[in-house]
Design a protein around this motif. Structure first.
Motif, PDB file in Angstrom:
ATOM      1  N   SER A  72      42.015  10.662  -5.606  1.00 28.35           N
ATOM      2  CA  SER A  72      41.906  11.441  -6.843  1.00 28.35           C
ATOM      3  C   SER A  72      41.422  12.852  -6.531  1.00 28.35           C
ATOM      4  N   GLU A  73      41.550  13.727  -7.519  1.00 28.31           N
ATOM      5  CA  GLU A  73      41.070  15.104  -7.346  1.00 28.31           C
ATOM      6  C   GLU A  73      39.572  15.118  -7.079  1.00 28.31           C
ATOM      7  N   GLU A  74      38.875  14.239  -7.779  1.00 25.78           N
ATOM      8  CA  GLU A  74      37.421  14.182  -7.595  1.00 25.78           C
ATOM      9  C   GLU A  74      37.081  13.768  -6.154  1.00 25.78           C
ATOM     10  N   GLU A  75      37.832  12.803  -5.665  1.00 27.29           N
ATOM     11  CA  GLU A  75      37.595  12.364  -4.283  1.00 27.29           C
ATOM     12  C   GLU A  75      37.916  13.491  -3.299  1.00 27.29           C
ATOM     13  N   ASP A  76      39.000  14.209  -3.562  1.00 28.04           N
ATOM     14  CA  ASP A  76      39.340  15.367  -2.719  1.00 28.04           C
ATOM     15  C   ASP A  76      38.162  16.337  -2.651  1.00 28.04           C
ATOM     16  N   SER A  81      33.852  19.040   0.139  1.00 27.36           N
ATOM     17  CA  SER A  81      32.482  19.561   0.088  1.00 27.36           C
ATOM     18  C   SER A  81      31.640  18.978   1.215  1.00 27.36           C
ATOM     19  N   LEU A  82      31.749  17.665   1.395  1.00 30.75           N
ATOM     20  CA  LEU A  82      30.939  17.026   2.420  1.00 30.75           C
ATOM     21  C   LEU A  82      31.385  17.436   3.819  1.00 30.75           C
ATOM     22  N   TYR A 108      43.277  10.978   6.000  1.00 30.57           N
ATOM     23  CA  TYR A 108      43.643  11.781   4.840  1.00 30.57           C
ATOM     24  C   TYR A 108      43.257  13.249   5.070  1.00 30.57           C
ATOM     25  N   TRP A 109      42.084  13.437   5.626  1.00 26.69           N
ATOM     26  CA  TRP A 109      41.646  14.812   5.907  1.00 26.69           C
ATOM     27  C   TRP A 109      42.563  15.471   6.936  1.00 26.69           C
ATOM     28  N   ASP A 276      37.976  22.929  -6.275  1.00 27.38           N
ATOM     29  CA  ASP A 276      38.751  22.320  -7.348  1.00 27.38           C
ATOM     30  C   ASP A 276      40.000  23.145  -7.613  1.00 27.38           C
ATOM     31  N   ASP A 277      39.823  24.457  -7.657  1.00 27.33           N
ATOM     32  CA  ASP A 277      40.966  25.332  -7.910  1.00 27.33           C
ATOM     33  C   ASP A 277      42.012  25.203  -6.815  1.00 27.33           C
TER      34      ASP A 277
END
Length: 318
Positions: A72-76, A81-82, A108-109, A276-277
């Motif tokens: 999800s976008e949130e997971e991205d 960030s981490l 995924y990264w 996010d953007d």
DNA sequence: AAGTTAGTCAACCGCGATCTA
DNA sequence: ATAGATCGCGGTTGACTAACT
């Protein structure tokens, strides 16, 4: 003399798991648990597999509530960030994302998220490098050894985000850089003697000041997400710091001039919003005036000209 | 249609950390 | 205190597939 192998390699099956093997392993663990000994487990259930392989299969694929794909976008956002803050501590990152495995996140990264973030920058450089027909060669030459380097990569990502936030980034304005301690001055002098590139000492100056701030224990204040994983980021931050190299890793939000940084919370929020953007392509059509685009590109070119490895940084401070 | 390249992801490998006798 | 066994992690590899030429 090397370490003894954990299993008899000759009599161990490798490669993809069959449905039968999966079923055997799953049924046994669900009924009996791992027994606290992965090495002995395959023998108990008659699998010709290495214990480590069984463990990996269970953790990454067979155990309950595992999610695959469809981040999800949130997971991205969380992963980016981490990663920027703590680097490739995939197990820690995975602990913040229920149902995700470290292997999944790492893949995924490496295959998608990194390109998503760095791709725009790279594409811009390639475009600037002109009408060369042999773009493959250009790309190889442009990034001789930088992207394999976790710390530099994270710095690069951070700079990219800074540039997006503030086109008149302090990276191109030495007046905004933090004042150096005597030790830092000495390191810069050493670096100067190593490399005469005009951009080299300047960029290293900031890298080192960031690094030293990090080493002095300044930390990003993460708000712990609801998770049953137990380990908080902060705990792991401290617990995991077992080498000088780690101490030198650039904590992206540390050591920034206060005029730009604000407090940690604001910066983290800004970073989050910026990620996010980017991740949601909300600025995909953003147009940088050529001058600013060139200026940003030059900032990244510094790394090319520096041609510095993490090893060389480590040697200077250890 | 065949060959090549690039992307993805499961699995392996090696090493440091931790546990245990 | 120590040595061997095991765990857990991160980096890397290789098989498979899709896209491209």
């Amino acid at each position: 003399m090397g370490r003894a192998p954990c299993c008899d390699k000759a009599n161990v099956k490798k490669g993809p798991w069959s449905p039968e093997e999966d079923a055997k392993l799953k049924a046994y663990i669900e009924q009996n648990g791992t027994g606290g000994n992965w090495i002995a487990l395959p023998q108990k259930i008659g699998l010709k597999r290495c214990g480590k392989s069984c463990r990996l299969r269970w953790l990454n694929y067979l155990r309950p509530n595992i999610k695959h794909g469809g981040f999800s976008e949130e997971e991205d956002n969380i992963i980016c960030s981490l990663y920027i803050s703590i680097g490739s501590r995939w197990s820690i990152i995975a602990a913040q994302l229920p149902g995700r495995t470290d292997n999944d996140i790492k893949n995924y990264w490496n295959t998608r998220l990194k390109k998503k973030l760095l791709g725009r920058r790279k594409q811009s450089n390639l475009n600037r490098l002109g009408d060369s027909k042999d773009m493959k060669g250009v790309e190889e030459n442009a990034y001789p050894n930088a992207l394999s380097n976790s710390a530099l990569e994270r710095l690069q990502l951070h700079m990219q985000l800074q540039s997006l936030q503030n086109p008149f980034s302090f990276y191109s304005n030495p007046a905004l850089w933090p004042k150096l301690l005597p030790l830092q001055e000495k390191m810069i002098q050493n670096l100067k003697s190593m490399n005469d590139s005009p951009n080299y000492p300047a960029m290293i100056q900031h890298v080192l000041s960031n690094s030293l701030c990090a080493a002095q224990g300044q930390k990003v204040d993460f708000h712990e997400p609801a998770s049953s994983a137990g380990n908080t980021i902060q705990e792991n931050h401290v617990k995991g710091s077992n080498s000088n190299v780690e101490e030198l890793e650039i904590k992206s939000l540390n050591g920034m001039p206060s005029a730009i940084r604000g407090d940690g919370t604001e910066q983290l929020s800004a970073l989050q919003a910026e990620l996010d953007d980017i991740l949601n392509n909300r600025n995909a059509g953003y147009y940088f005036p050529q001058q600013e685009e060139d200026q940003m590109a030059e900032q990244f070119d510094c790394f090319k000209e520096m041609n510095v490895s993490k090893d060389s940084l480590d040697k200077l401070v250890v």
